[in-house]
Design an enzyme around this catalytic site. Structure first.
Site, short mmCIF file in Angstrom:
data_model
loop_
_atom_site.label_atom_id
_atom_site.label_comp_id
_atom_site.label_asym_id
_atom_site.label_seq_id
_atom_site.Cartn_x
_atom_site.Cartn_y
_atom_site.Cartn_z
CG HIS A 1 -29.97 -66.62 30.21
ND1 HIS A 1 -30.59 -66.56 31.43
CD2 HIS A 1 -30.97 -66.76 29.29
CE1 HIS A 1 -31.90 -66.66 31.26
NE2 HIS A 1 -32.15 -66.78 29.98
CE1 TYR B 1 -26.28 -65.61 37.96
CE2 TYR B 1 -27.87 -66.90 39.22
CZ TYR B 1 -27.59 -65.93 38.26
OH TYR B 1 -28.62 -65.30 37.61
CG ASP C 1 -35.12 -67.93 28.79
OD1 ASP C 1 -34.25 -67.16 28.33
OD2 ASP C 1 -35.15 -68.26 29.99
#
Length: 182
Positions: free
Chosen positions: A60, A129, A165
């Protein structure tokens, strides 16, 4: 904190100094004043992702409005990947990977202009993150995890993928206007 260089300029692994004794442990997970010298911008968003073993998320990126990501694992273990997708970069299309786990406490800096992905190696894995830019749905994009031109050496043969994906294009199929410049 120990800074470990990878094969891609700008991507680094950060290994904290852990103070441990019979009571447990302590380590500094984040301090902006140590990161500025590495080209890491201030963070504006934090995310948490939980995945079962074999789940692969990525590759991504956002363009325009790219995000740099400081990735860490708070539970389990993942194989974390960054791919340089900056047009004109001497490392365009090259990747680097690192094992991140709750046990090794390492953090991986994925700069703006790189695609990011990971696969959960443990029964469950939880990532945290910090991002340098907010999520932008219009800029959100993906590249095929199994693009043969990238030849990422994923440690799973048949990962669990989202429909998005599974349908992502190869890097060579992405319009130049949808890729960052070096």
């Amino acid at each position: 904190m120990r800074v470990i260089q990878t094969g891609l300029s700008g991507c680094v692994v950060l290994e904290p100094r852990v103070l441990a004794d019979e009571r447990g442990y302590f380590y500094e997970a984040f301090r902006l004043t140590g990161l500025e010298g590495l080209g890491i911008s201030p963070f504006v968003q934090g995310n948490v992702s939980r995945s079962a073993q074999g789940v692969l998320r990525g590759l991504h990126y956002q363009w325009p409005n790219p995000q740099g990501k400081l990735v860490s694992v708070v539970e389990g273990e993942v194989w974390d990947v960054a791919v340089d997708i900056r047009q004109g970069s001497p490392h365009f299309g090259r990747w680097t990977a690192v094992v991140l786990s709750a046990e090794n406490r390492r953090r991986f800096w994925v700069p703006e202009g790189f695609a990011h992905g990971f696969v959960a190696l443990s029964e469950q894995a939880e990532l945290h993150y910090l991002c340098t830019a907010p999520y932008d749905r219009e800029a959100d994009a993906a590249i095929a995890w199994d693009d043969p031109d990238l030849a990422v050496d994923w440690p799973v043969a048949e990962p669990v993928l989202s429909p998005r994906d599974a349908a992502a294009p190869r890097l060579g199929q992405v319009q130049e206007s949808r890729l960052p410049r070096f």
